[in-house]
Design an enzyme around this catalytic site. Structure first.
Site, PDB file in Angstrom:
ATOM      1  N   HIS A 113     -12.051  25.289 -51.248  1.00 33.26           N
ATOM      2  CA  HIS A 113     -13.338  25.171 -50.543  1.00 33.26           C
ATOM      3  C   HIS A 113     -13.384  23.896 -49.723  1.00 33.26           C
ATOM      4  CE1 HIS A 113     -17.650  24.900 -49.730  1.00 33.26           C
ATOM      5  NE2 HIS A 113     -17.560  23.649 -50.157  1.00 33.26           N
ATOM      6  N   HIS A 134     -14.257  22.472 -45.240  1.00 30.15           N
ATOM      7  CA  HIS A 134     -14.814  21.250 -44.659  1.00 30.15           C
ATOM      8  C   HIS A 134     -13.903  20.522 -43.680  1.00 30.15           C
ATOM      9  CE1 HIS A 134     -18.614  20.784 -46.808  1.00 30.15           C
ATOM     10  NE2 HIS A 134     -18.015  21.168 -47.920  1.00 30.15           N
ATOM     11  N   GLU A 180     -22.883  22.746 -44.990  1.00 35.27           N
ATOM     12  CA  GLU A 180     -22.445  23.831 -45.870  1.00 35.27           C
ATOM     13  C   GLU A 180     -22.742  25.222 -45.302  1.00 35.27           C
ATOM     14  OE1 GLU A 180     -20.578  23.783 -48.391  1.00 35.27           O
ATOM     15  OE2 GLU A 180     -20.684  21.771 -49.254  1.00 35.27           O
ATOM     16  N   SER A 240     -15.603  29.353 -46.168  1.00 36.77           N
ATOM     17  CA  SER A 240     -14.682  29.494 -47.290  1.00 36.77           C
ATOM     18  C   SER A 240     -15.043  30.655 -48.211  1.00 36.77           C
ATOM     19  CB  SER A 240     -14.629  28.193 -48.102  1.00 36.77           C
ATOM     20  OG  SER A 240     -15.900  27.891 -48.657  1.00 36.77           O
TER      21      SER A 240
END
Length: 290
Positions: free
Chosen positions: A142, A147, A188, A207
């Protein structure tokens, strides 16, 4: 090195303690950073990363933003978990950022401080095979896949640093929870409108095997223009797809929105009630998919 052990952060409610070894024989620093324990990865761990990467990368066209797709190759190896030092050699040159290993979720203030210093915390353990489709806490896949590619975009990278600086102030003003909602709905779970239509830039979307299609293509969720007050009043759910997403027109817009002093905003928010996840206010209309 630490003589004690930093304590893990707990966000939301869970029936089990946070995962991660926060001792590591004294290798976890006071700021929660630690060496990437690369030797501990098994062949099965590397294979899990490879399968996750291949499955998610196949979904990106038409759903992920251009900046993410352009930067994804900068992660390097697709068939095994990359070494953070290798990524950092490219990331520092691109935007002056670096990634640092952490044992799991970390508290609010150390998190903000790392971001303010252009250091992005990446959990270094990977999910178990039975968690292949869903994991409660962020793992190395993730954090890396979701990110890090966006940190290669100069404007977005500057936004994340500015967010960290603002987070330190928010923490001391007791407004960390409000500001955390801005992170949730941008870093996010953010959407951006490109000439070709809506695209995802948020790591939680990029993700996720299911949420990518849901966020960008499904008619079910609400999609609203990003507004600071509206966003920081909005609750969110951690155990289901989001029912509301906030949309920006450019990363410059996102960066510019965070330039003012938020202290007056936090005062205003004290007198305004929270908005439940998925609720629309009178007069609000969800944006179209095009």
């Amino acid at each position: 090195m630490n003589t004690g052990s930093p304590t893990p952060a707990v966000y939301g409610e869970s029936e089990r303690p946070p995962r991660g070894d926060y001792a590591r024989g004294g290798q976890v620093q006071a700021d929660y950073t630690c060496p990437q324990d690369y030797a501990s990865y098994t062949d099965a761990d590397h294979d899990t990363y490879r399968r996750l990467y291949e499955r998610q990368a196949a979904q990106l066209p038409g759903l992920a933003c251009d900046a993410f797709i352009a930067a994804l190759p900068s992660l390097g190896a697709k068939d095994r978990i990359p070494r953070f030092q290798d990524i950092n050699a490219r990331l520092r040159q691109a935007t002056g950022w670096e990634i640092v290993a952490v044992p799991g979720l970390i508290p609010e203030l150390p998190f903000f401080q790392l971001l303010a210093n252009r250091r992005f915390p990446v959990t270094d353990w990977i999910r178990r095979p039975e968690e292949f489709d869903y994991i409660v806490e962020p793992d190395v896949f993730h954090d890396l896949f979701g990110h890090v590619p966006m940190l290669f975009d100069p404007t977005f990278a500057d936004y994340v640093q500015r967010y960290g600086e603002g987070g330190i102030k928010a923490h001391h003003l007791g407004a960390g929870e409000k500001l955390a909602r801005l992170y949730w709905y941008t870093v996010e779970f953010g959407l951006i409108r490109q000439p070709q239509g809506l695209r995802a830039y948020g790591a939680g979307i990029l993700s996720s095997v299911g949420e990518l299609q849901h966020a960008v293509r499904s008619p079910q969720p609400h999609r609203l223009p990003l507004d600071l007050v509206r966003t920081m009043r909005s609750r969110y759910k951690i155990d289901s797809y989001q029912s509301t997403y906030f949309v920006i027109d450019s990363f410059d817009q996102l960066f510019d929105m965070t330039a003012p002093d938020f202290a007056p905003l936090y005062e205003r928010l004290k007198s305004e009630p929270d908005i439940e996840a998925g609720a629309l206010l009178p007069g609000e209309r969800s944006l179209g998919l095009g």
